[in-house]
Every structure is written in C-alpha cells, then in structure tokens.
Design an enzyme around this catalytic site. Structure first.
Site, PDB file in Angstrom:
ATOM      1  CB  ALA A 117      -8.682  -7.726   4.596  1.00  0.00           C
TER       2      ALA A 117
ATOM      3  N   PRO B 156      -4.703  -3.542   2.221  1.00  0.00           N
ATOM      4  CG  PRO B 156      -2.779  -3.141   0.947  1.00  0.00           C
ATOM      5  CD  PRO B 156      -3.264  -3.246   2.362  1.00  0.00           C
TER       6      PRO B 156
ATOM      7  N   GLY C 202      -3.172  -7.861   0.378  1.00  0.00           N
ATOM      8  CA  GLY C 202      -2.048  -8.730   0.048  1.00  0.00           C
ATOM      9  C   GLY C 202      -2.117 -10.075   0.754  1.00  0.00           C
ATOM     10  CE  LYS C 203       0.049  -9.347   6.682  1.00  0.00           C
ATOM     11  NZ  LYS C 203       0.016  -7.946   6.210  1.00  0.00           N
TER      12      LYS C 203
ATOM     13  CG  ASP D 183      -9.977  -2.406   5.984  1.00  0.00           C
ATOM     14  OD1 ASP D 183      -8.911  -2.928   6.347  1.00  0.00           O
ATOM     15  OD2 ASP D 183     -10.189  -1.182   6.058  1.00  0.00           O
TER      16      ASP D 183
ATOM     17  CB  CYS E 127       3.670  -3.793  10.422  1.00  0.00           C
ATOM     18  SG  CYS E 127       2.480  -2.436  10.306  1.00  0.00           S
TER      19      CYS E 127
END
Length: 453
Positions: free
Chosen positions: A275, A277, A279-280, A297, A395
């Site tokens: 997860a 930093p 944002g999601k 994380d 990504c």
C-alpha cells in the site's frame, strides 16, 4: 566563493550517488540538498535545490548523449578518486546544451563547483572541456546525431536491453513510449469526492486563477464527477484550495482508476496490499463509504507515509507491516471481499517521473520481479472470499509483468476468472495496459479477477 556553485556541486554528488552508488533519486536528492554544503556554513535555498534537481533529471533523461559527448571531449575516463569531476562535467554540459543558463555563468559556476567537491586542482580541466564543447557544439551535435541514427539506445536515451524489450512488445509505438519517458510528466490531481465533484473543484482552481482542465479521455463507464484534473501550470500543491483539509491530492491519472475498478460496497473488507505510500488506500476510503480497509506494506519506514496521508485526509484504515507474499505472518484469518494488489514491479511505466529507473534497473531484474509477483499473487488469492474480486496492478509496461503474468496465474488456479473492464476492449483476455502519454497518464496495467463461488 560563488553562491551559485553549491547547487552545481550538489547535482554532481546526486548523479554520483545514482550512477556510481546505485541509489535512487528519491534517496539521493534529500541526502544532498537537505544537508550543509561542502563549506559547512550554508545550506541550499529552495531555488538552488530545484535547480540541482532539474539538472539531475535532465542528465538522466538523456544520459547516453551526455556520456558520448564527454567521450569526445576528454582523452580517457577519469580515475575513480577524481570520478566526481566526471559528474561535474555532466552538470556543465547539461546547462550549456539543454538549460536556459547563460554560457558564461554555466561554465564559471560549474568550474567553481570543483572547489565544493574538493577537486580544486581540476578546475582548469573542467573549464577547458566545457569551453571546447562551446566552441565545437555545432560539429559535435552533428556527429552525435549521426551516431544516434545507428543506435536506438543513444537516439532515445534508454539502455539497450530496455529498448529491445519495448521494440518486441510495441513494434509500432515504442518510439513514442521512449519519447514520453523523456518528457517532464503532467501534474494530475485527485479530488476528494466526499467534498467536491471534479467540476466543482475545477471551478475553485479557476477562481484562484490556476489554469487546469478535466481529464477529457475517460473510457466509457467512468464517471466524470470523479475525473482527474490536470494542472496546466506549476503550483505549490500545499497552497491549492483545501489541500491541508484533505480536499485534493496529487495522484497520476492512471493510478486513479484503481479505486473505480475495485467497485467496493458498504460493509466490505478491503485489502490494499503493497500500500505505501497510501494514495490508493486513501482514495478507496474517499470513494466508498463504510468499508473496512487494511493497508499492508513490508517497509515500516514507508508506512509512515500511509499514516501521514490518512491523517491529512481524515480517514482511518488498519495499517499493517507485513510481507504480502507471506500472509501467515500478519493475517488474522478473515477473508477479504476486495483486494488491490499493486505489485512490486520494474516501474517502467513511470520513468518520466523517475528517470533513474532506466539506469538502476537491469535486464535480469525482470525475471526476479516476475517470480516475486507470482508468489504474491498466489498468496493474496488465498485471502479472497469466494465471489470476491482482486485487482492486479503494476506501473509497468512490460508484458512479462502484466498480461503474461496473469496468463500464467490463470493457468495454475482453477477458481479464477477474468472480469471485463467496462469500456476497455479485450480487457477480459489481456487486461488494460495504459502507456505513458505526453499529456495523459503514466504507464499502468490493470487486470480484474473474480474468485468463483
């Protein structure tokens, strides 16, 4: 001592940390720009830090061209004990070649930076090399263009192994991908839908005199009230309307699709694996009311960013430090209705934001990452309820990490089926591959899976 030389020296030290020591820009820039300068008496100003960072980003975007030019201007590579001067030369060439810095200032301040890095004796050499480039610039650039015509890696500013993989995966569009990677990224905002629609927040920006526009390329089925907003000018994000109150966040357009695709409902237990930093994680909590989110994380230091994001946005999640590939070390046995697996990857879709990726990543890293992704995917699948959905995301733009990874997974489990993404053709077979675009989002990949009941 010149007041401008420290920023050049800092840029050289950052480049050395990245290219020689293998550190990321996100590590190297704070290390050098937040500390005292070599003189020990002054710190870099905000504008000096920004200037040093701009030099580093430009050098890393076009590194093969700069290295070729240096090879033509010096007889032999500098020895390791004075190797910092090689990075000083990169800094000087960048200013002369690609930045709006008067030549006399670029040369004088870069030469002076030699003192800052304790190489005062080589000031004469640096001065001679930079002035030689200045005199021969037209001829050297013509020779460079001729060489680049024979070398895709040199022409497009990417390592050869990555160029080959892009050529194989995208035979028609790989030059456009490389070109997008070498451009500064657009500045995208995500509006907190608990406070404003995107159109309402856009009106606030316009009232403040901030040029911006809504994402005009939303696929069918994506609600316009949740559209990303692109800033058309530079801005201090902390000064945007409602930023400190959590009304808006910085997040790339492509990453904003994750929360939409997960389609959570009230009462659901949702896991955001990998997860940080955060944002999601925050976006899920903004988008869906009354869901229970666990943010996982393995990096305890990066989880602090998750806590910071949750606090600013005034939302709550269960933050857990644990390895996504080894659930037995942290999982309480309760299955999840939704899982967002933003898997560790090559990050080849976000090179324009992190140009150091091109030079830190190696070809053999991809096989290692693919194996790790498969391990995490298999482990996370066991945590999903029958009838639940898992959104696999990276990504990356490399098929090995994306559609081929999912094909391999589907071949090894018998209770998973693809869920088509509305408005995206063939998504049930290949997923949704977004490519970096000069005015659009980053490179990103999504595949939605459902566990059979």
């Amino acid at each position: 001592m010149s007041k401008a030389a420290p920023s050049r020296a800092a840029a050289a030290r950052i480049l050395q940390q990245v290219l020689h020591n293998g550190r990321s820009l996100s590590q190297a820039i704070p290390n050098e720009t937040a500390n005292e300068t070599a003189s020990g008496t002054e710190r870099l100003t905000q504008s000096e830090r920004a200037f040093a960072q701009a030099i580093c980003y430009q050098v890393l975007r076009q590194l093969p061209a700069y290295e070729w030019l240096i090879s033509q201007l010096i007889e032999k590579p500098l020895k390791s004990k004075v190797r910092i001067v090689h990075y000083i030369l990169l800094v000087g060439l960048c200013q002369l070649r690609d930045m709006r810095v008067p030549a006399h200032a670029a040369i004088a301040e870069t030469v002076e930076a030699c003192t800052q890095v304790r190489q005062k004796n080589l000031k004469g050499m640096v001065n001679a090399v930079l002035r030689a480039y200045q005199r021969q610039q037209e001829s050297l650039e013509k020779q460079l263009a001729n060489q680049a015509a024979l070398s895709p890696a040199l022409l497009h500013g990417h390592p050869s192994w990555l160029v080959k993989r892009l050529q194989n995966a995208y035979p028609d569009t790989w030059p456009a991908i490389c070109a997008a990677n070498n451009q500064p990224p657009p500045f995208w905002l995500r509006v907190n839908s608990q406070h404003y629609t995107s159109a309402e927040y856009l009106a606030l920006l316009h009232a403040e005199g901030i040029a911006a526009e809504l994402d005009s390329q939303l696929p069918t089925g994506f609600a316009s009230e949740h559209a990303a907003i692109r800033l058309l000018q530079g801005a201090d994000v902390t000064q945007l309307p409602g930023f400190s109150e959590g009304h808006v966040s910085v997040q790339d357009r492509s990453a904003q699709f994750a929360a939409h695709l997960l389609q959570a409902e009230a009462g659901m237990r949702v896991l955001d694996a990998c997860a940080a930093p955060g944002g999601k994680t925050v976006h899920l909590l903004e988008r869906y009311a009354n869901i229970q989110v666990t943010a996982l994380d393995a990096d305890a230091s990066r989880l602090q960013r998750v806590h910071d994001n949750l606090a600013r946005m005034q939302v709550q999640a269960d933050v857990v430090c644990g390895d996504a590939s080894q659930p037995m070390g942290w999982w309480n046995g309760q299955l999840f209705d939704r899982i967002l697996l933003d898997a560790p990857c090559s990050a080849t879709g976000v090179i324009r934001r992190h140009p150091d990726i091109k030079w830190l990543r190696r070809a053999d890293d991809i096989d290692t990452l693919v194996a790790l992704q498969q391990q995490i995917l298999q482990a996370q699948w066991q945590l999903l309820k029958p009838g639940g959905q898992l959104l696999y995301a990276t990504c990356s733009v490399l098929p090995e990490e994306n559609k081929l990874q999912i094909q391999q997974f589907l071949a090894t489990v018998n209770d998973a089926e693809a869920v088509p993404i509305a408005g995206i053709a063939d998504s049930a077979a290949t997923g949704w591959q977004l490519l970096p675009n000069a005015e659009g989002g980053d490179g990103f990949y999504y595949f939605l899976l459902q566990k059979r009941t």
